[in-house]
Design an enzyme around this catalytic site. Structure first.
Site, PDB file in Angstrom:
ATOM      1  N   THR A   8      -6.937 -43.545 114.484  1.00 43.50           N
ATOM      2  CA  THR A   8      -7.651 -42.602 113.623  1.00 43.50           C
ATOM      3  C   THR A   8      -8.938 -42.074 114.245  1.00 43.50           C
ATOM      4  O   THR A   8      -9.517 -41.115 113.739  1.00 43.50           O
ATOM      5  CB  THR A   8      -7.985 -43.243 112.270  1.00 43.50           C
ATOM      6  OG1 THR A   8      -8.730 -44.449 112.504  1.00 43.50           O
ATOM      7  CG2 THR A   8      -6.720 -43.565 111.503  1.00 43.50           C
ATOM      8  N   ASP A   9      -9.389 -42.703 115.335  1.00 39.57           N
ATOM      9  CA  ASP A   9     -10.585 -42.229 116.030  1.00 39.57           C
ATOM     10  C   ASP A   9     -10.285 -42.065 117.517  1.00 39.57           C
ATOM     11  O   ASP A   9     -11.036 -42.533 118.373  1.00 39.57           O
ATOM     12  CB  ASP A   9     -11.755 -43.190 115.808  1.00 39.57           C
ATOM     13  CG  ASP A   9     -13.095 -42.579 116.229  1.00 39.57           C
ATOM     14  OD1 ASP A   9     -13.176 -41.337 116.329  1.00 39.57           O
ATOM     15  OD2 ASP A   9     -14.056 -43.338 116.457  1.00 39.57           O
ATOM     16  N   LEU A  10      -9.177 -41.401 117.807  1.00 33.05           N
ATOM     17  CA  LEU A  10      -8.786 -41.191 119.198  1.00 33.05           C
ATOM     18  C   LEU A  10      -9.701 -40.139 119.818  1.00 33.05           C
ATOM     19  O   LEU A  10      -9.611 -38.951 119.526  1.00 33.05           O
ATOM     20  CB  LEU A  10      -7.325 -40.727 119.275  1.00 33.05           C
ATOM     21  CG  LEU A  10      -6.748 -40.596 120.678  1.00 33.05           C
ATOM     22  CD1 LEU A  10      -6.772 -41.933 121.421  1.00 33.05           C
ATOM     23  CD2 LEU A  10      -5.324 -40.042 120.617  1.00 33.05           C
ATOM     24  N   ASN A  70     -13.209 -43.668 123.446  1.00 34.65           N
ATOM     25  CA  ASN A  70     -12.356 -44.815 123.182  1.00 34.65           C
ATOM     26  C   ASN A  70     -11.213 -44.954 124.177  1.00 34.65           C
ATOM     27  O   ASN A  70     -10.226 -45.650 123.917  1.00 34.65           O
ATOM     28  CB  ASN A  70     -11.811 -44.746 121.751  1.00 34.65           C
ATOM     29  CG  ASN A  70     -12.885 -45.054 120.733  1.00 34.65           C
ATOM     30  OD1 ASN A  70     -13.839 -45.776 121.026  1.00 34.65           O
ATOM     31  ND2 ASN A  70     -12.751 -44.514 119.537  1.00 34.65           N
TER      32      ASN A  70
END
Length: 236
Positions: free
Chosen positions: A165-167, A171
């Site tokens: 969800t936070d690609l 990251n």
């Protein structure tokens, strides 16, 4: 994973990776007194990097972000032990590790229930000599082979039906061997179907564009196309 149960607490841990006493290892003071804190990073609170007997690890206490996080810093609604954020994250990491995705190995997690709420902590493997793509791209260009590898790793994650969800470009890490790692799986989940995958990739693309404008990273549409080529070529 082994599990230690009590009325108001659950600890999950991998004894092969954590010979230390599980119920003490979530306290930074335990590591400080042992002289085994090797660094820290500030984000939503402090992430402590510690030297375990088997491997170096990152210790993180779950905290909320945004405006609501200023009111309720680190408490979450309790809906069952397996639905705590730490339990969900270590289960997802375990699935990814078993599926061949390079992610930090889950070491241990703890949830403490306080009435209708809970607080949580997690210990995961610290990737040795790794830097995020933004830091690298601020200094140098990456070869096409690396962009292909990034795309292939994202595809491998997607083929396991895991939605990050936070690609974003922060990251994704590269280690000293130029191997690609994906990190930060808090609030990520398994999702059926295919349509969401294109949106997930679009989020990653926007993050590169944002960092290009903000920090002047070495990124172009040719880089993105190479990433997509790696994504399309890889298949489980």
């Amino acid at each position: 994973m082994q599990e230690i149960k009590s009325e108001n607490q659950r600890i999950w841990f991998n004894p092969e990776l954590l010979p230390e006493q599980p119920d003490a290892c979530f306290d930074p003071v335990f590591w400080q007194q042992a002289g085994r804190v090797i660094g820290s990073a500030e984000g939503r609170g402090t992430t402590w990097f510690v030297q375990g007997e088997k491997l170096d690890m990152a210790l993180r206490h779950y905290r909320r972000g945004g405006l609501f996080g200023k009111l309720v810093a680190d408490s979450y609604c309790f809906l069952g032990w397996q639905k705590t954020r730490c339990a969900e994250e270590i289960a997802l990491l375990d699935k990814l590790v078993r599926g061949g995705v390079r992610v930090p190995r889950p070491v241990a997690a703890r949830a403490i229930r306080k009435g209708l709420c809970y607080q949580a902590d997690i210990l995961v493997e610290k990737i040795a000599e790794a830097k995020d793509l933004v830091g690298i791209l601020q200094k140098e260009e990456l070869p096409t082979a690396t962009w292909l590898a990034v795309g292939a790793m994202v595809r491998k994650m997607h083929d396991l039906q895991v939605c990050h969800t936070d690609l974003n470009s922060h990251n994704i890490l590269l280690d000293s061997q130029q191997q690609v790692w994906l990190i930060d799986f808090d609030k990520c989940y398994e999702q059926a179907g295919e349509a969401w995958k294109e949106k997930n990739l679009a989020r990653l693309h926007r993050s590169f564009i944002k960092e290009q404008g903000k920090r002047g990273i070495h990124f172009s549409e040719q880089c993105w196309q190479a990433l997509l080529d790696g994504y399309e070529r890889f298949s489980c």
